[in-house]
Design a protein around this motif. Structure first.
Motif, PDB file in Angstrom:
ATOM      1  N   UNK A   1      -1.190  11.390 -18.454  1.00  0.00           N
ATOM      2  CA  UNK A   1      -2.010  11.934 -17.381  1.00  0.00           C
ATOM      3  C   UNK A   1      -3.066  12.852 -18.003  1.00  0.00           C
ATOM      4  N   UNK A   2      -4.333  12.656 -17.662  1.00  0.00           N
ATOM      5  CA  UNK A   2      -5.394  13.482 -18.249  1.00  0.00           C
ATOM      6  C   UNK A   2      -5.253  14.960 -17.877  1.00  0.00           C
ATOM      7  N   UNK A   3      -5.532  15.810 -18.855  1.00  0.00           N
ATOM      8  CA  UNK A   3      -5.590  17.249 -18.618  1.00  0.00           C
ATOM      9  C   UNK A   3      -7.058  17.624 -18.474  1.00  0.00           C
ATOM     10  N   UNK A   4      -7.349  18.346 -17.410  1.00  0.00           N
ATOM     11  CA  UNK A   4      -8.706  18.822 -17.168  1.00  0.00           C
ATOM     12  C   UNK A   4      -8.659  20.339 -17.160  1.00  0.00           C
ATOM     13  N   UNK A   5      -9.626  20.944 -17.831  1.00  0.00           N
ATOM     14  CA  UNK A   5      -9.718  22.400 -17.861  1.00  0.00           C
ATOM     15  C   UNK A   5     -10.829  22.840 -16.922  1.00  0.00           C
ATOM     16  N   UNK A   6     -10.452  23.651 -15.950  1.00  0.00           N
ATOM     17  CA  UNK A   6     -11.394  24.249 -15.008  1.00  0.00           C
ATOM     18  C   UNK A   6     -11.584  25.696 -15.442  1.00  0.00           C
ATOM     19  N   UNK A   7     -12.823  26.111 -15.653  1.00  0.00           N
ATOM     20  CA  UNK A   7     -13.107  27.463 -16.113  1.00  0.00           C
ATOM     21  C   UNK A   7     -13.830  28.212 -15.002  1.00  0.00           C
ATOM     22  N   UNK A  15      -5.701  24.835 -16.839  1.00  0.00           N
ATOM     23  CA  UNK A  15      -5.519  23.514 -17.426  1.00  0.00           C
ATOM     24  C   UNK A  15      -4.566  22.753 -16.516  1.00  0.00           C
ATOM     25  N   UNK A  16      -5.046  21.639 -15.974  1.00  0.00           N
ATOM     26  CA  UNK A  16      -4.333  20.928 -14.920  1.00  0.00           C
ATOM     27  C   UNK A  16      -4.165  19.456 -15.294  1.00  0.00           C
ATOM     28  N   UNK A  17      -2.974  18.931 -15.068  1.00  0.00           N
ATOM     29  CA  UNK A  17      -2.747  17.493 -15.180  1.00  0.00           C
ATOM     30  C   UNK A  17      -3.257  16.854 -13.897  1.00  0.00           C
ATOM     31  N   UNK A  25     -12.431  16.994  -8.180  1.00  0.00           N
ATOM     32  CA  UNK A  25     -12.296  17.930  -7.058  1.00  0.00           C
ATOM     33  C   UNK A  25     -10.869  17.940  -6.531  1.00  0.00           C
ATOM     34  N   UNK A  26     -10.270  16.766  -6.353  1.00  0.00           N
ATOM     35  CA  UNK A  26      -8.901  16.697  -5.830  1.00  0.00           C
ATOM     36  C   UNK A  26      -7.919  17.364  -6.779  1.00  0.00           C
ATOM     37  N   UNK A  27      -8.163  17.220  -8.082  1.00  0.00           N
ATOM     38  CA  UNK A  27      -7.309  17.888  -9.061  1.00  0.00           C
ATOM     39  C   UNK A  27      -7.344  19.393  -8.893  1.00  0.00           C
ATOM     40  N   UNK A  28      -8.522  19.948  -8.667  1.00  0.00           N
ATOM     41  CA  UNK A  28      -8.656  21.390  -8.451  1.00  0.00           C
ATOM     42  C   UNK A  28      -8.013  21.803  -7.128  1.00  0.00           C
ATOM     43  N   UNK A  29      -8.336  21.089  -6.092  1.00  0.00           N
ATOM     44  CA  UNK A  29      -7.809  21.412  -4.758  1.00  0.00           C
ATOM     45  C   UNK A  29      -6.286  21.339  -4.729  1.00  0.00           C
ATOM     46  N   UNK A  30      -5.730  20.273  -5.278  1.00  0.00           N
ATOM     47  CA  UNK A  30      -4.284  20.069  -5.231  1.00  0.00           C
ATOM     48  C   UNK A  30      -3.509  21.068  -6.085  1.00  0.00           C
ATOM     49  N   UNK A  31      -4.204  21.735  -7.002  1.00  0.00           N
ATOM     50  CA  UNK A  31      -3.542  22.684  -7.886  1.00  0.00           C
ATOM     51  C   UNK A  31      -3.990  24.122  -7.659  1.00  0.00           C
ATOM     52  N   UNK A  90     -14.430  10.342 -10.523  1.00  0.00           N
ATOM     53  CA  UNK A  90     -13.081   9.796 -10.468  1.00  0.00           C
ATOM     54  C   UNK A  90     -12.458   9.904 -11.861  1.00  0.00           C
ATOM     55  N   UNK A  91     -11.269  10.481 -11.913  1.00  0.00           N
ATOM     56  CA  UNK A  91     -10.574  10.718 -13.170  1.00  0.00           C
ATOM     57  C   UNK A  91     -10.040   9.401 -13.737  1.00  0.00           C
ATOM     58  N   UNK A  92     -10.252   9.232 -15.045  1.00  0.00           N
ATOM     59  CA  UNK A  92      -9.703   8.091 -15.777  1.00  0.00           C
ATOM     60  C   UNK A  92      -8.903   8.628 -16.963  1.00  0.00           C
ATOM     61  N   UNK A  93      -8.097   7.780 -17.566  1.00  0.00           N
ATOM     62  CA  UNK A  93      -7.311   8.195 -18.733  1.00  0.00           C
ATOM     63  C   UNK A  93      -8.215   8.700 -19.853  1.00  0.00           C
ATOM     64  N   UNK A  94      -9.418   8.195 -19.945  1.00  0.00           N
ATOM     65  CA  UNK A  94     -10.352   8.615 -20.979  1.00  0.00           C
ATOM     66  C   UNK A  94     -10.941   9.997 -20.775  1.00  0.00           C
ATOM     67  N   UNK A  95     -10.613  10.646 -19.678  1.00  0.00           N
ATOM     68  CA  UNK A  95     -11.145  11.980 -19.406  1.00  0.00           C
ATOM     69  C   UNK A  95     -10.202  13.098 -19.832  1.00  0.00           C
TER      70      UNK A  95
END
Length: 107
Positions: A1-7, A15-17, A25-31, A90-95
């Motif tokens: 699962x991609x990890x995205x860092x929101x600063x 740092x969110x999976x 956006x959904x990754x930020x909202x859901x976490x 849209x999040x992909x594994x490459x992100x």
């Protein structure tokens, strides 16, 4: 699962999976990441999910579509070439490792 860092504007990092298939956006909202309001729920109709893409990632993401480009006109302190609406990415594994910086405020 991609990890995205929101600063956050203050520099605080989250740092969110984020599962592939969701949007940044959904990754930020859901976490519970503060700084992305997402008032329209991801319909590309409000610009309250605006963020700055880390320079190393700008060319690795899908290009900005015309509707997103139009909505960015309403975002707070955009930076040409770096500003994006996170509901349109849209999040992909490459992100894995994507870094997004949040503006001081959303309009």
């Amino acid at each position: 699962m991609p990890k995205i860092t929101y600063v956050e504007h203050s520099g605080k990092q989250h740092v969110v999976d984020v599962p592939s298939g969701l949007t940044v956006m959904e990754g930020a909202r859901d976490n519970g990441v503060p700084g992305i309001d997402a008032d329209c729920g991801g319909a590309c109709a409000c610009s309250t999910c605006h963020a700055y893409i880390d320079p190393e990632w700008v060319d690795r993401l899908p290009s900005v579509e015309p509707m997103e480009e139009d909505m960015l006109d309403f975002a707070y302190e955009t930076k040409p070439g770096f500003s994006r609406l996170t509901c349109q990415i849209k999040v992909t594994d490459g992100m894995d490792g994507l870094i997004v910086q949040l503006p001081e405020k959303q309009i």
